[in-house]
Motif scaffolding. Structure first.
Motif, PDB file in Angstrom:
ATOM      1  N   TRP A  83     -17.150 -30.375 -34.320  1.00 18.38           N
ATOM      2  CA  TRP A  83     -17.410 -29.611 -33.098  1.00 18.38           C
ATOM      3  C   TRP A  83     -18.885 -29.246 -32.886  1.00 18.38           C
ATOM      4  O   TRP A  83     -19.280 -28.856 -31.796  1.00 18.38           O
TER       5      TRP A  83
ATOM      6  N   PHE B  23     -15.074 -17.522 -33.891  1.00 18.85           N
ATOM      7  CA  PHE B  23     -13.624 -17.682 -33.873  1.00 18.85           C
ATOM      8  C   PHE B  23     -12.923 -16.772 -34.874  1.00 18.85           C
ATOM      9  O   PHE B  23     -13.443 -16.476 -35.949  1.00 18.85           O
TER      10      PHE B  23
ATOM     11  N   LYS C 187      -7.015 -24.649 -30.100  1.00 19.83           N
ATOM     12  CA  LYS C 187      -8.364 -24.199 -29.761  1.00 19.83           C
ATOM     13  C   LYS C 187      -8.281 -22.923 -28.903  1.00 19.83           C
ATOM     14  O   LYS C 187      -7.188 -22.519 -28.498  1.00 19.83           O
ATOM     15  N   PRO C 188      -9.418 -22.257 -28.647  1.00 14.27           N
ATOM     16  CA  PRO C 188      -9.326 -20.952 -27.967  1.00 14.27           C
ATOM     17  C   PRO C 188      -8.502 -20.979 -26.677  1.00 14.27           C
ATOM     18  O   PRO C 188      -7.698 -20.087 -26.435  1.00 14.27           O
TER      19      PRO C 188
ATOM     20  N   TYR D 165      -4.836 -21.373 -27.598  1.00 14.11           N
ATOM     21  CA  TYR D 165      -4.287 -20.179 -28.234  1.00 14.11           C
ATOM     22  C   TYR D 165      -4.098 -19.054 -27.226  1.00 14.11           C
ATOM     23  O   TYR D 165      -3.099 -18.331 -27.262  1.00 14.11           O
TER      24      TYR D 165
ATOM     25  N   LYS E 158     -30.013 -24.977 -15.005  1.00 13.45           N
ATOM     26  CA  LYS E 158     -30.951 -24.240 -15.853  1.00 13.45           C
ATOM     27  C   LYS E 158     -31.665 -23.098 -15.128  1.00 13.45           C
ATOM     28  O   LYS E 158     -32.613 -22.510 -15.632  1.00 13.45           O
TER      29      LYS E 158
ATOM     30  N   GLN F 123     -13.126 -15.212 -30.087  1.00  9.16           N
ATOM     31  CA  GLN F 123     -11.941 -15.846 -29.505  1.00  9.16           C
ATOM     32  C   GLN F 123     -10.976 -16.224 -30.613  1.00  9.16           C
ATOM     33  O   GLN F 123     -11.397 -16.562 -31.721  1.00  9.16           O
ATOM     34  N   ASN F 124      -9.688 -16.202 -30.291  1.00  4.60           N
ATOM     35  CA  ASN F 124      -8.678 -16.568 -31.281  1.00  4.60           C
ATOM     36  C   ASN F 124      -8.359 -18.064 -31.265  1.00  4.60           C
ATOM     37  O   ASN F 124      -8.349 -18.691 -30.216  1.00  4.60           O
ATOM     38  N   VAL F 125      -8.112 -18.578 -32.445  1.00  2.00           N
ATOM     39  CA  VAL F 125      -7.738 -19.987 -32.631  1.00  2.00           C
ATOM     40  C   VAL F 125      -6.634 -20.033 -33.681  1.00  2.00           C
ATOM     41  O   VAL F 125      -6.298 -19.012 -34.282  1.00  2.00           O
ATOM     42  N   TYR F 126      -6.079 -21.225 -33.891  1.00  2.00           N
ATOM     43  CA  TYR F 126      -5.106 -21.364 -34.975  1.00  2.00           C
ATOM     44  C   TYR F 126      -5.305 -22.693 -35.698  1.00  2.00           C
ATOM     45  O   TYR F 126      -5.213 -23.753 -35.088  1.00  2.00           O
ATOM     46  N   PHE F 127      -5.564 -22.606 -36.987  1.00  2.00           N
ATOM     47  CA  PHE F 127      -5.776 -23.780 -37.842  1.00  2.00           C
ATOM     48  C   PHE F 127      -4.559 -24.015 -38.742  1.00  2.00           C
ATOM     49  O   PHE F 127      -3.772 -23.100 -38.970  1.00  2.00           O
TER      50      PHE F 127
END
Lengths: 492, 492
Positions: free
Chosen positions: A135, A146, B37-38, B41, B311, A61-65
């Protein structure tokens, strides 16, 4: 327009000219910083789209920091600070002010000094691992897979368009795992994705390997890489995938509670490819007339050019059939451009699109109308063929496939001819200087020998082949025993 | 999990909580910098994809210019330096070194001081116009219609997730034209694209206007904007489109030879929207249970949840029908997620996807299998309906359309109730403080009056409506004559 410098005359000059003349990129006024022009950006965008899809299909998955990283974070992982021995952009102040009221000249406002200096990310492990600590608590939070598309900056003294620029665009993946095994598998999985992307889409054959310990990424346990051979016999590192062990999780104190309720440090990887790949693409396929782009990544796959006099619009018959062909090719999902601009002659356009490496050119003039055929020009072989209109729908997709395969085949043949062995230093030096190529030779495993060979021949150890075939031998330089061959080459 | 703070209790707290709890974004350790976050984004990516297509259909092309801009370029256009009165990131050095050999602590290497300071782009006019000078000679080189997707940085004292962050992601367009008329048309064309994007996709109604002269973009002749009204009655500027006149072409000496062989200065525009739009999206539609996303921009449009005990994997019958529904909805081009994770209960998942604002939830349990129906939950109205399996293929796309329309309709109704007029300052102050909203009132056209009103009420002139309807009246503050109403509001 003057022709390009020939590759055989001056490869490096040819390279600089082709990048600018094909409209991919040029240097900006800011030292070492490149401008991606529309054609260059659309090529990068196409590469991004394909690779992004491959990464998403494997669960990423894409993220941005943040772009900026506080100085103190870098020294947390003790080897990682090495990244800066080559330079970085340090932000020390947050304001400019006018030198004096009446002048426009700006100076740094001394009152805006930052408490802690910030650095533009050369890579994002440190800021990401500081965040992962927040996290990750339990095995349920793992794996984290990520990826980030963005810019990064490493101060470079000698820069070349695409190959080495101070700012570059790239993707950087940062994953976290509960076991060592899983992290190693991820490292290899990404290496294979990069390999597929390079071979199946960019049509560039690569060798997979592991960097010798002295060249691994600062902060990693092992750096895997793919290396390709350019037309001039020099190697280009196309991408790297790092197994980081527990180095970053220990540096940033990132633990998780495992299935049995015990605390453990997290295992991790990081990996990236950049706009550098475009340099590899150019030097793998192009010729003295300009770029040659594999259809799968070409932003424009087919260009349609009506034949008519300069500054005249094409006759209705030519225009109508051109639009018809444009439409049905687009319906087939092909990226087509119809260029009926009247400010350039057909001859000028032929030249321009050859320079830009468009895989197929269709030209339509009076003769073509009469014979219900079109003239097709294949950029990869520079052949002309004539195809009846009614066959185009089926012929063009097939031809694009054939061109893709042919470009790859040519690159494979060229590379295979330059996969060489050497057992004696004189022979090694001769090969390095005359043919270049990937030279498989024995090495005693010491940093010092690597350094000496580099000083004397400019060749470096590109990698230890991942196949890891054992073969007893003697180091070409020191004569000391060795258990396997490594790959030497001059490189970009 | 605790419920969100209610909007009626503390709107600002609700906003901060919803951003984090829905997994869109959070602040990083670096002051004022956000982590996307994903989920956040992927929302931005979806918005990018749509807007990028709209820009390409109107002839725009993407490019990429350097992140860093030499200090001296900023003072070229005399108003443009104002951009820095609010702060920027100044790079003064290019290396960190270890404080001493045995410690890991890093300090700035004083020997690496730059000859000229560089600044991270707060916006790219200056570096772009320096380059356009090289690219533009003749009318044949015009128009230039370039856009850039990237990051930018403006030092902010008070930051809020999405609404105001030091680094932000955005697109910035920079166009060059041969006539004033064409440049103004471009400015308006983009304003209309932003309006369409906001209303048709984000489901946010906007008002189009022109900023009063004291609030125009530094270096522009006129700043056009779109303004939207949030649930709490405050305005949010959603995007701006600037007519730059010949200010930048004169500052950077960019001329072209026109059709008649004469030299003229180039006309230009610039325009942008940023990740700030996501803040507007949240504050337009969401409720006390979480986000509500319009289907056209929702990264996930439908979530399928199998009903079974925690579960445990869902029984085969439920699993099989879920996969069937997943497949045929995907075939219809719908973005669907099937969540069969066993670590969370269905109840937990219901709560989570309501928080994330997924437009449609389909749940499938034993009853649904028996009755060959599924339970559908509409996030926008929180209604449950039951639909037979065989109708799903047609019902779901229709329902998504209906949800999109309903979300927009609600926002329009909410906004229309708060489009108010005021002719007396006391009434004005009452409206600003009690209902908020867009208040149409007369203004005497002076900066000073605008400032006084802001000091006393916190309301600012958002814009002069583009419709530009003339109506004689008196300034609500000074009583001086005025020829048209302007729009006041408190704002983000």
């Amino acid at each position: 327009m003057n022709p390009l410098t020939k590759r055989s005359e001056n490869y490096s000059k040819w390279y600089n000219e082709i990048v600018v003349r094909s409209g991919l990129a040029e240097f900006s006024g800011v030292r070492g910083f490149m401008i991606l022009k529309p054609y260059g950006y659309s090529l990068w965008d196409r590469m991004k789209t394909i690779l992004d899809k491959m990464l998403k299909l494997t669960g990423h998955q894409n993220v941005y920091f943040p772009l900026l990283i506080p100085k103190s974070l870098f020294s947390k992982e003790k080897e990682h600070t090495k990244i800066f021995s080559e330079g970085c952009a340090v932000i020390t102040h947050s304001r400019l002010i006018k030198k004096n009221k009446n002048q426009e000249e700006l100076i740094v406002d001394p009152d805006s000094k930052l408490q802690e200096e910030l650095v533009i990310r050369p890579t994002s492990e440190s800021i990401i691992w500081k965040t992962y600590k927040r996290w990750i608590q339990s095995y349920r939070d793992l794996p984290i897979l990520f990826n980030q598309w963005g810019n990064a900056l490493r101060w470079e003294m000698r820069t070349r368009l695409f190959l080495r620029t101070t700012e570059f665009l790239w993707q950087e993946g940062h994953t976290a795992h509960s076991t060592e095994k899983e992290a190693i598998e991820e490292t290899i999985k990404i290496l294979n994705i990069y390999t597929n992307f390079s071979e199946k889409f960019m049509a560039i054959p690569v060798l997979q390997g592991i960097k010798p310990y002295m060249d691994k990424f600062s902060g990693s346990e092992k750096t895997y890489c793919i290396e390709a051979l350019m037309q001039d016999g020099k190697a280009l590192q196309m991408g790297t995938s790092h197994f980081l062990g527990q180095n970053f999780s220990k540096a940033f104190d990132v633990t998780f509670t495992n299935f049995n309720g015990k605390k453990e440090y997290v295992w991790s990887t990081s990996w990236g490819v950049s706009t550098r790949l475009i340099g590899g693409l150019i030097m793998s396929h192009s010729d003295d007339k300009g770029l040659i782009l594999p259809p799968k990544i070409a932003p424009i796959q087919v260009v349609i050019i009506p034949i008519c006099y300069k500054k005249q619009h094409p006759p209705t018959s030519i225009h109508e059939i051109s639009i018809k062909i444009l439409n049905f090719l687009e319906e087939k999902g092909i990226r087509v451009k119809y260029d009926d601009k009247t400010i350039w002659t057909p001859g000028w356009k032929f030249h321009e699109y050859e320079m830009k490496g468009i895989p197929i050119r269709i030209s339509i003039g009076k003769n073509e109308i009469q014979n219900e055929k079109v003239e097709i020009f294949r950029r990869d072989t520079c052949e002309k063929i004539y195809i009846p209109w009614i066959n185009l729908k089926n012929s063009i997709p097939k031809l694009l496939d054939e061109i893709q395969k042919n470009i790859y085949k040519k690159a494979v043949q060229r590379t295979q001819k330059l996969i060489l062995k050497s057992d004696h230093y004189n022979d090694f030096k001769h090969k390095i200087n005359h043919s270049g190529g990937f030279i498989f030779a024995h090495w005693d495993g010491t940093k010092n020998t690597g350094k000496k060979i580099q000083e004397e021949t400019e060749a470096t150890i590109r990698c230890i082949p991942i196949s890891n075939e054992k073969e007893k031998g003697k180091c070409i330089y020191s004569g000391k025993p060795s258990l396997q061959r490594v790959i030497f080459s001059k490189s970009y």
